[in-house]
Design an enzyme around this catalytic site. Structure first.
Site, PDB file in Angstrom:
ATOM      1  N   SER A  70      67.948  16.951  45.453  1.00 18.86           N
ATOM      2  CA  SER A  70      69.315  16.362  45.945  1.00 18.86           C
ATOM      3  C   SER A  70      68.876  15.659  47.055  1.00 18.86           C
ATOM      4  O   SER A  70      69.549  14.457  47.499  1.00 18.86           O
ATOM      5  CB  SER A  70      70.050  17.603  46.104  1.00 18.86           C
ATOM      6  OG  SER A  70      71.335  17.010  46.770  1.00 18.86           O
ATOM      7  N   GLU A  96      67.070  26.943  57.061  1.00 15.04           N
ATOM      8  CA  GLU A  96      65.673  26.738  56.582  1.00 15.04           C
ATOM      9  C   GLU A  96      65.391  26.340  55.289  1.00 15.04           C
ATOM     10  O   GLU A  96      64.516  25.700  54.759  1.00 15.04           O
ATOM     11  CB  GLU A  96      65.121  28.511  56.856  1.00 15.04           C
ATOM     12  CG  GLU A  96      63.593  28.294  56.619  1.00 15.04           C
ATOM     13  CD  GLU A  96      62.735  29.590  56.932  1.00 15.04           C
ATOM     14  OE1 GLU A  96      61.841  29.969  56.637  1.00 15.04           O
ATOM     15  OE2 GLU A  96      63.507  30.614  57.491  1.00 15.04           O
ATOM     16  N   ARG A  97      66.362  26.457  54.558  1.00 18.41           N
ATOM     17  CA  ARG A  97      66.143  26.081  52.954  1.00 18.41           C
ATOM     18  C   ARG A  97      66.015  24.465  52.950  1.00 18.41           C
ATOM     19  O   ARG A  97      65.300  23.834  52.537  1.00 18.41           O
ATOM     20  CB  ARG A  97      67.436  26.606  52.001  1.00 18.41           C
ATOM     21  CG  ARG A  97      67.123  27.777  51.812  1.00 18.41           C
ATOM     22  CD  ARG A  97      68.327  28.179  50.935  1.00 18.41           C
ATOM     23  NE  ARG A  97      68.274  27.713  49.348  1.00 18.41           N
ATOM     24  CZ  ARG A  97      68.825  26.637  48.758  1.00 18.41           C
ATOM     25  NH1 ARG A  97      69.923  26.210  49.236  1.00 18.41           N
ATOM     26  NH2 ARG A  97      68.656  26.299  47.547  1.00 18.41           N
ATOM     27  N   ARG A  98      67.060  23.910  53.882  1.00 21.18           N
ATOM     28  CA  ARG A  98      66.961  22.438  54.040  1.00 21.18           C
ATOM     29  C   ARG A  98      65.775  21.749  54.459  1.00 21.18           C
ATOM     30  O   ARG A  98      65.261  20.747  54.548  1.00 21.18           O
ATOM     31  CB  ARG A  98      68.107  22.129  54.856  1.00 21.18           C
ATOM     32  CG  ARG A  98      69.528  21.824  53.955  1.00 21.18           C
ATOM     33  CD  ARG A  98      70.843  21.825  54.940  1.00 21.18           C
ATOM     34  NE  ARG A  98      71.127  23.254  55.446  1.00 21.18           N
ATOM     35  CZ  ARG A  98      71.825  23.535  56.709  1.00 21.18           C
ATOM     36  NH1 ARG A  98      72.338  22.632  57.102  1.00 21.18           N
ATOM     37  NH2 ARG A  98      72.075  24.766  56.691  1.00 21.18           N
TER      38      ARG A  98
END
Length: 299
Positions: A70, A96-98
């Site tokens: 994405s 943190e995921r981004r």
């Protein structure tokens, strides 16, 4: 599109400002701090370190790859939040995921909000924001609540106000930490739900907890089944009560037929030896005579 380009250009301008060692911003009182704090800034991924206070300790690889795809297509829509540690050095507060997904894609920079805060403020910001926005598992949420209470020194009531959750909700999460570590791991891995865990908390003996946990997995027990099993462990005498014998088929059939005939709820009891009783209730003398007349007419 023009607005997005202007925002990106502004972010690059602020990024350049932050890379000027002669005007390093160390506190909100420094020159140009008002231009940076609260604004979206493009930061080098290499200048950001992972937050040791991050409550999430595991990341689903598949969902991370989906997020990376994405980001590759649309870019980072929601900026991460960092705090400034030193010159051109930052630490993640949230996102943190981004951050990880952007690295997977091969990005060099990422949009970020910059905050200047001490460690305690950073911990509180990270935990509160993650509790409210991230899809944490129940144990991670419980650990986050526990750390806020212990390290920020707040009561459950004060924590309730800060995170916008009922005190009873917080207490229910914290109780999960009393479960055997194996069961906690099972909950984190999605083998059982929080409902299963809440039922298991009522069993004090950890070995009994594990026995029930194994039955949940092997028999695919629902939360309601688990609650019943827990009651059996806590009150074994309840399980030893003699069960009522089921009436044989002929008695069940007769009960239905006689109930329809007499228009009253007939009771039939049959012992193991085959002996039994037939009870036909009546409401009055008139009702009794009505039933008696029906019996005579059936001769």
């Amino acid at each position: 599109m023009a607005k997005a380009t202007k925002k990106q250009a502004l972010g690059r301008g602020l990024s350049a400002l932050l890379k000027d060692p002669t005007n390093d911003i160390k506190s909100v009182a420094d020159k140009n701090a008002d231009k940076v704090v609260g604004s979206i800034v493009e930061l080098d991924l290499g200048s950001i370190e992972v937050n040791p206070f991050q409550p999430r300790t595991s990341f689903n690889e598949e969902s991370l790859r989906e997020l990376a795809s994405s980001i590759k297509e649309l870019g980072v829509i929601q900026p991460i939040t960092v705090r400034k540690l030193d010159f051109n050095k930052y630490q993640l507060v949230s996102g943190e995921r981004r951050f990880r997904a952007s690295k997977l894609v091969g990005l060099e920079t990422i949009p970020a909000y910059i905050r200047i805060a001490n460690d305690q403020e950073s911990l509180e910001m990270a935990l509160v924001e993650n509790i409210q926005r991230q899809d944490l598992d129940p144990i991670e949420i419980a650990l986050s609540y526990q750390r806020l209470i212990e390290e920020i020194s707040v009561t459950q009531e004060e924590l309730s106000d800060r995170v916008g959750k009922n005190r009873s909700t917080i207490a229910n999460y914290l109780r999960l930490l009393k479960l055997d570590p194996i069961i906690q791991t099972g909950m984190r891995d999605g083998f059982i739900s929080m409902g299963h865990g809440r039922a298991l908390i009522n069993v004090e003996d950890l070995s009994d907890q594990l026995d029930i946990y194994e039955k949940i997995l092997s028999q695919n027990l629902s939360v309601r089944d688990t609650e019943a099993l827990v009651r059996g462990y806590k009150n074994p005498k309840e399980n030893s009560k003699p069960q009522k014998a089921s009436a044989p088929p002929f008695a069940k059939k007769a009960k239905r037929e006689l109930t329809d005939l007499f228009e009253t709820s007939v009771a039939i009891k049959v012992s193991k030896s085959g002996k039994g009783q037939l009870v036909v209730p009546f409401k009055s003398q008139e009702d009794f005579e009505r039933i008696l007349k029906l019996i005579k007419s059936e001769k």
